[in-house]
Design a protein around this motif. Sequence first.
Motif, PDB file in Angstrom:
ATOM      1  N   ARG A 197       0.899  -1.169   0.000  1.00 30.36           N
ATOM      2  CA  ARG A 197       0.000   0.000   0.000  1.00 30.36           C
ATOM      3  C   ARG A 197       0.924   1.202   0.000  1.00 30.36           C
ATOM      4  O   ARG A 197       1.573   1.505   0.999  1.00 30.36           O
ATOM      5  N   ALA A 198       0.989   1.901  -1.126  1.00 26.13           N
ATOM      6  CA  ALA A 198       1.968   2.978  -1.247  1.00 26.13           C
ATOM      7  C   ALA A 198       1.562   3.942  -2.351  1.00 26.13           C
ATOM      8  O   ALA A 198       0.739   3.628  -3.217  1.00 26.13           O
ATOM      9  N   GLU A 199       2.148   5.133  -2.277  1.00 26.05           N
ATOM     10  CA  GLU A 199       2.025   6.140  -3.327  1.00 26.05           C
ATOM     11  C   GLU A 199       3.379   6.276  -4.018  1.00 26.05           C
ATOM     12  O   GLU A 199       4.421   6.261  -3.353  1.00 26.05           O
ATOM     13  N   PHE A 200       3.360   6.422  -5.344  1.00 25.80           N
ATOM     14  CA  PHE A 200       4.594   6.481  -6.111  1.00 25.80           C
ATOM     15  C   PHE A 200       4.624   7.714  -7.006  1.00 25.80           C
ATOM     16  O   PHE A 200       3.605   8.115  -7.566  1.00 25.80           O
ATOM     17  N   LEU A 201       5.817   8.294  -7.118  1.00 22.96           N
ATOM     18  CA  LEU A 201       6.067   9.375  -8.066  1.00 22.96           C
ATOM     19  C   LEU A 201       6.797   8.757  -9.244  1.00 22.96           C
ATOM     20  O   LEU A 201       7.923   8.264  -9.099  1.00 22.96           O
ATOM     21  N   VAL A 202       6.157   8.787 -10.413  1.00 31.58           N
ATOM     22  CA  VAL A 202       6.653   8.065 -11.584  1.00 31.58           C
ATOM     23  C   VAL A 202       6.674   9.008 -12.784  1.00 31.58           C
ATOM     24  O   VAL A 202       5.765   9.838 -12.948  1.00 31.58           O
ATOM     25  N   ASP A 203       7.695   8.890 -13.622  1.00 24.18           N
ATOM     26  CA  ASP A 203       7.702   9.647 -14.868  1.00 24.18           C
ATOM     27  C   ASP A 203       6.445   9.311 -15.661  1.00 24.18           C
ATOM     28  O   ASP A 203       6.103   8.125 -15.829  1.00 24.18           O
ATOM     29  N   ALA A 204       5.769  10.327 -16.165  1.00 19.20           N
ATOM     30  CA  ALA A 204       4.520  10.098 -16.894  1.00 19.20           C
ATOM     31  C   ALA A 204       4.735   9.150 -18.072  1.00 19.20           C
ATOM     32  O   ALA A 204       3.893   8.291 -18.355  1.00 19.20           O
ATOM     33  N   GLU A 205       5.878   9.280 -18.752  1.00 19.20           N
ATOM     34  CA  GLU A 205       6.157   8.425 -19.911  1.00 19.20           C
ATOM     35  C   GLU A 205       6.401   6.976 -19.503  1.00 19.20           C
ATOM     36  O   GLU A 205       6.306   6.075 -20.337  1.00 19.20           O
ATOM     37  N   ALA A 206       6.715   6.749 -18.234  1.00 20.08           N
ATOM     38  CA  ALA A 206       7.008   5.392 -17.761  1.00 20.08           C
ATOM     39  C   ALA A 206       5.822   4.756 -17.047  1.00 20.08           C
ATOM     40  O   ALA A 206       5.961   3.674 -16.466  1.00 20.08           O
ATOM     41  N   GLN A 207       4.656   5.389 -17.079  1.00 18.76           N
ATOM     42  CA  GLN A 207       3.520   4.871 -16.312  1.00 18.76           C
ATOM     43  C   GLN A 207       3.145   3.458 -16.740  1.00 18.76           C
ATOM     44  O   GLN A 207       2.941   2.575 -15.892  1.00 18.76           O
ATOM     45  N   ARG A 208       3.061   3.223 -18.038  1.00 14.12           N
ATOM     46  CA  ARG A 208       2.681   1.884 -18.493  1.00 14.12           C
ATOM     47  C   ARG A 208       3.729   0.850 -18.103  1.00 14.12           C
ATOM     48  O   ARG A 208       3.380  -0.251 -17.649  1.00 14.12           O
ATOM     49  N   SER A 209       4.999   1.193 -18.251  1.00 15.39           N
ATOM     50  CA  SER A 209       6.070   0.266 -17.861  1.00 15.39           C
ATOM     51  C   SER A 209       6.017  -0.023 -16.367  1.00 15.39           C
ATOM     52  O   SER A 209       6.233  -1.157 -15.930  1.00 15.39           O
ATOM     53  N   PHE A 210       5.712   1.009 -15.587  1.00 10.94           N
ATOM     54  CA  PHE A 210       5.587   0.849 -14.139  1.00 10.94           C
ATOM     55  C   PHE A 210       4.449  -0.113 -13.806  1.00 10.94           C
ATOM     56  O   PHE A 210       4.613  -1.026 -12.978  1.00 10.94           O
ATOM     57  N   GLU A 211       3.304   0.067 -14.428  1.00 11.82           N
ATOM     58  CA  GLU A 211       2.155  -0.791 -14.153  1.00 11.82           C
ATOM     59  C   GLU A 211       2.441  -2.236 -14.557  1.00 11.82           C
ATOM     60  O   GLU A 211       2.044  -3.183 -13.863  1.00 11.82           O
ATOM     61  N   GLU A 212       3.132  -2.420 -15.691  1.00 13.66           N
ATOM     62  CA  GLU A 212       3.490  -3.771 -16.127  1.00 13.66           C
ATOM     63  C   GLU A 212       4.477  -4.411 -15.156  1.00 13.66           C
ATOM     64  O   GLU A 212       4.367  -5.609 -14.851  1.00 13.66           O
ATOM     65  N   ALA A 213       5.429  -3.620 -14.647  1.00 13.53           N
ATOM     66  CA  ALA A 213       6.416  -4.144 -13.707  1.00 13.53           C
ATOM     67  C   ALA A 213       5.750  -4.570 -12.406  1.00 13.53           C
ATOM     68  O   ALA A 213       6.097  -5.613 -11.828  1.00 13.53           O
ATOM     69  N   ILE A 214       4.779  -3.791 -11.941  1.00 13.67           N
ATOM     70  CA  ILE A 214       4.027  -4.150 -10.736  1.00 13.67           C
ATOM     71  C   ILE A 214       3.293  -5.474 -10.954  1.00 13.67           C
ATOM     72  O   ILE A 214       3.339  -6.387 -10.112  1.00 13.67           O
ATOM     73  N   ALA A 215       2.610  -5.590 -12.090  1.00 17.58           N
ATOM     74  CA  ALA A 215       1.836  -6.793 -12.370  1.00 17.58           C
ATOM     75  C   ALA A 215       2.730  -8.024 -12.449  1.00 17.58           C
ATOM     76  O   ALA A 215       2.412  -9.083 -11.877  1.00 17.58           O
ATOM     77  N   ASN A 216       3.857  -7.899 -13.138  1.00 14.69           N
ATOM     78  CA  ASN A 216       4.763  -9.040 -13.301  1.00 14.69           C
ATOM     79  C   ASN A 216       5.396  -9.448 -11.976  1.00 14.69           C
ATOM     80  O   ASN A 216       5.496 -10.634 -11.651  1.00 14.69           O
ATOM     81  N   ALA A 217       5.851  -8.445 -11.200  1.00 14.11           N
ATOM     82  CA  ALA A 217       6.509  -8.750  -9.929  1.00 14.11           C
ATOM     83  C   ALA A 217       5.521  -9.353  -8.933  1.00 14.11           C
ATOM     84  O   ALA A 217       5.860 -10.279  -8.192  1.00 14.11           O
ATOM     85  N   ALA A 218       4.280  -8.837  -8.905  1.00 16.48           N
ATOM     86  CA  ALA A 218       3.272  -9.369  -7.982  1.00 16.48           C
ATOM     87  C   ALA A 218       2.887 -10.798  -8.357  1.00 16.48           C
ATOM     88  O   ALA A 218       2.695 -11.651  -7.494  1.00 16.48           O
ATOM     89  N   ALA A 219       2.775 -11.072  -9.661  1.00 18.56           N
ATOM     90  CA  ALA A 219       2.410 -12.412 -10.112  1.00 18.56           C
ATOM     91  C   ALA A 219       3.491 -13.434  -9.777  1.00 18.56           C
ATOM     92  O   ALA A 219       3.194 -14.628  -9.616  1.00 18.56           O
ATOM     93  N   ALA A 220       4.738 -12.972  -9.677  1.00 20.90           N
ATOM     94  CA  ALA A 220       5.858 -13.880  -9.404  1.00 20.90           C
ATOM     95  C   ALA A 220       6.031 -14.190  -7.919  1.00 20.90           C
ATOM     96  O   ALA A 220       6.813 -15.076  -7.556  1.00 20.90           O
ATOM     97  N   LEU A 221       5.306 -13.477  -7.050  1.00 19.54           N
ATOM     98  CA  LEU A 221       5.435 -13.710  -5.608  1.00 19.54           C
ATOM     99  C   LEU A 221       4.872 -15.082  -5.228  1.00 19.54           C
ATOM    100  O   LEU A 221       3.905 -15.563  -5.834  1.00 19.54           O
ATOM    101  N   ASP A 222       5.448 -15.681  -4.200  1.00 18.00           N
ATOM    102  CA  ASP A 222       4.934 -16.958  -3.691  1.00 18.00           C
ATOM    103  C   ASP A 222       4.128 -16.757  -2.414  1.00 18.00           C
ATOM    104  O   ASP A 222       3.958 -17.675  -1.615  1.00 18.00           O
ATOM    105  N   PHE A 223       3.608 -15.569  -2.221  1.00 16.94           N
ATOM    106  CA  PHE A 223       2.891 -15.243  -0.990  1.00 16.94           C
ATOM    107  C   PHE A 223       1.603 -16.049  -0.842  1.00 16.94           C
ATOM    108  O   PHE A 223       1.196 -16.389   0.271  1.00 16.94           O
ATOM    109  N   ALA A 224       0.934 -16.328  -1.954  1.00 13.32           N
ATOM    110  CA  ALA A 224      -0.305 -17.108  -1.928  1.00 13.32           C
ATOM    111  C   ALA A 224      -0.298 -18.042  -3.127  1.00 13.32           C
ATOM    112  O   ALA A 224      -0.935 -17.758  -4.145  1.00 13.32           O
TER     113      ALA A 224
END
Length: 256
Positions: A197-224
């Motif tokens: 649960r966090a707020e991020f300051l991200v380059d506007a041009e990198a927003q899509r890359s940021f969202e994809e990185a979040i999705a990929n990293a979260a999917a790779a977790l073994d938390f559940a």
Amino acid sequence: MIYLYGLANASCASLADCLNEIDGLQGPLQQTRIGPWTLVHSEHDQEEIMPRRRLLLAHTKVLEAMLTTGTVLPARFGLVAHEMSQIERLIHSVYDKINAEFEKVSGAVELGVRVSFPRQAALAATLDAHSLLRQEREALQRKGTKAHFEIAAFGGKLAEEMDRRRGAAQTTLLNAIRPLVRDHVLRKPEDDTEVLRAEFLVDAEAQRSFEEAIANAAAALDFAAGEGPKINIIGPVPLCNFVNLNLSFDLDQEAA
């Protein structure tokens, strides 16, 4: 009196276009050029402005529309001034600070991120990853409800292990997206299955890359194991978490 919404690095004309169909809290929105920036404001009838949901949403709606024109330094909700000359003096007196704030967040957007997992799957994965806890649970199941004190103690151990794994998952996510982030503000999770649960300051041009990185990293977790994450990305929203100035001037003191 004058109610303030925010200061933008856009022209009066472009702001007028994007705000054309949006109402202010108490009247039509207006734009005034001050130095290299444009202030968005409206008239105020001197009545106390209460933090009601309707008014908070109206204030935020104006700021969100302003964001479509470029970088915006938001005014805190409820900020008023006596007259425009007072605002101009204040802005010119802290010109360097305002300019530094614009430079810090120029070209960036603020995004809120919430990542969580289903509780039962997270509990199962925690037990699978911790053989001693799994064995203890099996022993307690054989004892039945009479072992209520032992069951309560086991619940505490399980909660501690869940929290440890949640923290490790959060660290993994942050490390994965760090190259795409200028800054971030961590929030306390609402429960032990919310790994971020966090707020991020991200380059506007990198927003899509940021969202994809979040999705990929979260999917790779073994938390559940066996269950995918629930990801909620909020924004872009007004830059309230990364602008220190926020136009929070002591107008009453300045006018004295």
